[in-house]
Design a protein around this motif. Structure first.
Motif, PDB file in Angstrom:
ATOM      1  N   LEU A   7      50.618  29.390  53.530  1.00 25.94           N
ATOM      2  CA  LEU A   7      49.596  28.689  52.751  1.00 25.94           C
ATOM      3  C   LEU A   7      48.792  27.739  53.627  1.00 25.94           C
ATOM      4  CD1 LEU A   7      51.586  27.881  49.480  1.00 25.94           C
ATOM      5  CD2 LEU A   7      49.765  29.563  49.773  1.00 25.94           C
ATOM      6  N   ASP A   8      49.436  27.126  54.618  1.00 24.97           N
ATOM      7  CA  ASP A   8      48.699  26.291  55.569  1.00 24.97           C
ATOM      8  C   ASP A   8      47.698  27.126  56.366  1.00 24.97           C
ATOM      9  OD1 ASP A   8      49.946  23.961  54.810  1.00 24.97           O
ATOM     10  OD2 ASP A   8      51.502  24.091  56.344  1.00 24.97           O
ATOM     11  N   LEU A   9      48.121  28.311  56.794  1.00 27.02           N
ATOM     12  CA  LEU A   9      47.205  29.186  57.526  1.00 27.02           C
ATOM     13  C   LEU A   9      46.080  29.684  56.626  1.00 27.02           C
ATOM     14  CD1 LEU A   9      49.772  31.304  59.592  1.00 27.02           C
ATOM     15  CD2 LEU A   9      48.384  29.377  60.378  1.00 27.02           C
ATOM     16  N   LEU A  10      46.390  29.950  55.369  1.00 32.08           N
ATOM     17  CA  LEU A  10      45.352  30.415  54.441  1.00 32.08           C
ATOM     18  C   LEU A  10      44.311  29.335  54.194  1.00 32.08           C
ATOM     19  CD1 LEU A  10      44.401  32.710  52.613  1.00 32.08           C
ATOM     20  CD2 LEU A  10      45.863  31.776  50.804  1.00 32.08           C
ATOM     21  N   ALA A  11      44.699  28.075  54.328  1.00 30.56           N
ATOM     22  CA  ALA A  11      43.740  26.985  54.151  1.00 30.56           C
ATOM     23  C   ALA A  11      42.652  26.996  55.217  1.00 30.56           C
ATOM     24  CB  ALA A  11      44.469  25.641  54.167  1.00 30.56           C
TER      25      ALA A  11
ATOM     26  N   THR B 287      55.085  22.357  41.154  1.00 29.67           N
ATOM     27  CA  THR B 287      55.162  23.360  42.219  1.00 29.67           C
ATOM     28  C   THR B 287      54.199  24.504  41.955  1.00 29.67           C
ATOM     29  OG1 THR B 287      57.493  22.811  42.588  1.00 29.67           O
ATOM     30  CG2 THR B 287      56.717  24.916  43.444  1.00 29.67           C
ATOM     31  N   GLY B 288      54.108  24.934  40.689  1.00 29.20           N
ATOM     32  CA  GLY B 288      53.145  25.974  40.349  1.00 29.20           C
ATOM     33  C   GLY B 288      51.715  25.558  40.628  1.00 29.20           C
ATOM     34  N   GLY B 289      51.401  24.278  40.377  1.00 27.41           N
ATOM     35  CA  GLY B 289      50.056  23.795  40.682  1.00 27.41           C
ATOM     36  C   GLY B 289      49.741  23.834  42.165  1.00 27.41           C
ATOM     37  N   VAL B 290      50.700  23.425  43.001  1.00 31.59           N
ATOM     38  CA  VAL B 290      50.498  23.480  44.454  1.00 31.59           C
ATOM     39  C   VAL B 290      50.261  24.920  44.910  1.00 31.59           C
ATOM     40  CG1 VAL B 290      51.570  23.068  46.695  1.00 31.59           C
ATOM     41  CG2 VAL B 290      51.859  21.406  44.869  1.00 31.59           C
ATOM     42  N   LEU B 291      51.072  25.836  44.416  1.00 35.32           N
ATOM     43  CA  LEU B 291      50.937  27.245  44.819  1.00 35.32           C
ATOM     44  C   LEU B 291      49.604  27.820  44.367  1.00 35.32           C
ATOM     45  CD1 LEU B 291      54.554  28.493  44.007  1.00 35.32           C
ATOM     46  CD2 LEU B 291      53.589  28.030  46.259  1.00 35.32           C
TER      47      LEU B 291
ATOM     48  N   GLU C 218      46.262  39.333  50.641  1.00 32.91           N
ATOM     49  CA  GLU C 218      46.381  39.880  49.296  1.00 32.91           C
ATOM     50  C   GLU C 218      47.836  39.954  48.852  1.00 32.91           C
ATOM     51  OE1 GLU C 218      43.946  40.326  47.252  1.00 32.91           O
ATOM     52  OE2 GLU C 218      42.638  39.580  48.832  1.00 32.91           O
ATOM     53  N   ARG C 219      48.715  40.368  49.744  1.00 32.90           N
ATOM     54  CA  ARG C 219      50.131  40.421  49.384  1.00 32.90           C
ATOM     55  C   ARG C 219      50.664  39.031  49.098  1.00 32.90           C
ATOM     56  NH1 ARG C 219      55.047  42.870  53.144  1.00 32.90           N
ATOM     57  NH2 ARG C 219      56.732  42.466  51.638  1.00 32.90           N
ATOM     58  N   LEU C 220      50.242  38.050  49.887  1.00 33.21           N
ATOM     59  CA  LEU C 220      50.668  36.675  49.666  1.00 33.21           C
ATOM     60  C   LEU C 220      50.222  36.196  48.294  1.00 33.21           C
ATOM     61  CD1 LEU C 220      51.848  33.972  50.684  1.00 33.21           C
ATOM     62  CD2 LEU C 220      49.582  33.475  51.663  1.00 33.21           C
TER      63      LEU C 220
ATOM     64  N   HIS D  62      51.703  21.929  53.395  1.00 34.12           N
ATOM     65  CA  HIS D  62      52.551  22.409  52.304  1.00 34.12           C
ATOM     66  C   HIS D  62      54.041  22.198  52.572  1.00 34.12           C
ATOM     67  CE1 HIS D  62      48.773  24.421  51.224  1.00 34.12           C
ATOM     68  NE2 HIS D  62      49.269  24.486  50.001  1.00 34.12           N
ATOM     69  N   THR D  63      54.425  22.034  53.811  1.00 30.54           N
ATOM     70  CA  THR D  63      55.839  21.778  54.101  1.00 30.54           C
ATOM     71  C   THR D  63      56.312  20.495  53.445  1.00 30.54           C
ATOM     72  OG1 THR D  63      55.597  22.910  56.230  1.00 30.54           O
ATOM     73  CG2 THR D  63      57.537  21.524  55.938  1.00 30.54           C
ATOM     74  N   VAL D  64      55.452  19.493  53.392  1.00 30.30           N
ATOM     75  CA  VAL D  64      55.770  18.240  52.714  1.00 30.30           C
ATOM     76  C   VAL D  64      55.266  18.260  51.271  1.00 30.30           C
ATOM     77  CG1 VAL D  64      55.332  15.751  52.713  1.00 30.30           C
ATOM     78  CG2 VAL D  64      55.751  16.944  54.864  1.00 30.30           C
ATOM     79  N   LEU D  65      54.112  18.876  51.058  1.00 28.24           N
ATOM     80  CA  LEU D  65      53.465  18.844  49.750  1.00 28.24           C
ATOM     81  C   LEU D  65      54.309  19.502  48.659  1.00 28.24           C
ATOM     82  CD1 LEU D  65      50.916  18.112  48.148  1.00 28.24           C
ATOM     83  CD2 LEU D  65      49.951  20.319  48.821  1.00 28.24           C
TER      84      LEU D  65
END
Length: 398
Positions: free
Chosen positions: A277-281, A135-139, A295-297, A338-341
């Motif tokens: 995270l999907d939007l940040l992609a 999970t840390g790797g995905v984040l 930045e807050r995210l 990321h919802t599934v990932l």
């Protein structure tokens, strides 16, 4: 090679005399391949409708497969060792603990003690640590926007190990069992902040700088751990060697009870960031236009990764590459959403570390290999392949 045929596009429909709105100039045009029905104006096409069930089917198959693999590995692993316990006896012992005396328990008089005092806490911690690292790797990959980010690669695990080793050498015990976890969290957070601030330039995170910063952070952390090894006594040195190699040997229920709430809550909280995270992609600028405080995210996610990594490192040492290998394998199967990932990677990390622990206990008879060594043997070549693929795709590290 897939051949693409010209796609016939229809012109915008004129306004409906009866008052119905036609298609405006801002309509999005979809481009399809041979055999695709392409429409404009946002209406679902035959291709999109046909593909949706396929991906949904892959997602269901993946989750079912990982869940079954996790259960099978848990039953098999808890029964394997110097004292063999059959799967039927393992299930019987578990059911007896739940008050359901359906199957007979283990026949050996010491099997119950070995099952519940030694093996079960170790395997449960292995599953939780694997889920936390994956999970840390995905984040990390999501907030940094590159495929090479991972808690071990950029030095988060090494920093957390420095905090835990400091507690060992100095004999600190102000917070009881939580002392090592808090110290590891502080160390991991410091190294993450250093890597992030160094790799960040002109509003973007550079892949090369991030990897090089991770190399430097790992080197400095290794030097600090070596210095602590020099300062410590014989007992402290043995424990520090344990942190560097990574091992689940000696796990107790006390460790599980401390790590479980941190890891379970951390993995659950990661799902709150899936949409952002999907939007940040899409890129930082589009994400900001869509209401994401980038930045807050990043700061919140970095803290969450430090918490997950510290809970893992505090009790089993440095286990690298789990957070790198698992998310990429899951992406290959179900895509980057990321919802599934996130949940799939958590399950995959648990399965991977259970399998690695099983190999560590059974490959060499009457020996317990360091689990961090095994994950590095798998993750190192995969990391090399990933760097090569990323370099080819980007046209070089420019």
């Amino acid at each position: 090679m897939t051949a693409y045929a010209p796609v016939r596009l229809s012109r915008p429909a004129p306004p409906d005399p009866a008052g119905g709105a036609g298609m405006g100039h801002g309509a999005v045009v979809a481009v399809g391949s041979v055999g695709d029905e392409v429409d404009v104006g946002g209406a679902p096409t035959r291709t999109s409708v046909a593909r949706a069930p396929s991906r949904a089917g892959r997602v269901v198959v993946l989750f079912v497969s990982l869940t079954v693999a996790l259960g099978v590995l848990l039953i098999l692993s808890v029964g394997l060792g110097q004292m063999g316990i059959t799967p039927a006896e393992v299930l019987g012992s578990i059911l007896n603990r739940l008050g359901l005396g359906v199957l007979p328990g283990p026949a050996h008089p010491n099997a119950e003690s070995a099952l519940w005092a030694v093996r079960m806490p170790r395997l449960l911690l292995a599953a939780m640590v694997g889920a936390a690292l994956a999970t840390g790797g995905v984040l990390m990959q999501g907030v940094f926007g590159n495929p090479l980010a991972e808690p071990g690669v950029i030095g988060v695990s090494s920093g957390a190990a420095v905090g835990a080793c400091t507690v060992i050498v100095l004999g600190l015990n102000a917070l009881g069992t939580w002392t090592a976890v808090v110290a590891a969290f502080i160390g991991g957070l410091i190294t993450t902040a250093v890597a992030y601030s160094t790799a960040r330039q002109e509003g973007r995170t550079e892949v090369v700088t991030l990897v090089l910063t991770g190399v430097a952070v790992n080197a400095v952390a290794g030097a600090i751990i070596a210095f602590l090894t020099f300062l410590g006594d014989t007992s402290a040195r043995e424990e520090i060697v344990f942190w560097q190699l990574g091992s689940l040997n000696g796990t107790r229920w006390e460790h599980v009870l401390v790590a479980a709430p941190v890891i379970v809550l951390g993995v659950a909280a990661s799902g709150l960031f899936a949409r952002r995270l999907d939007l940040l992609a899409l890129g930082e600028r589009p994400a900001r236009h869509l209401g994401v405080d980038v930045e807050r995210l990043r700061i919140v996610v970095i803290v969450l990764v430090a918490i997950l990594t510290s809970a893992a490192v505090a009790f089993c040492g440095v286990i690298a590459f789990v957070g790198l290998v698992v998310p990429h394998l899951v992406r290959m199967l179900v895509g980057p959403g990321h919802t599934v990932l996130l949940p799939a990677s958590a399950l995959g990390g648990a399965v991977l570390l259970l399998a690695a622990d099983l190999a560590a206990r059974t490959v060499v008879p009457y020996a317990d290999l360091p689990i961090g060594m095994l994950t590095a043997l798998v993750g190192g070549p995969f990391f090399f392949y990933l760097i090569r693929r990323t370099r080819r795709g980007a046209g070089g590290w420019s």
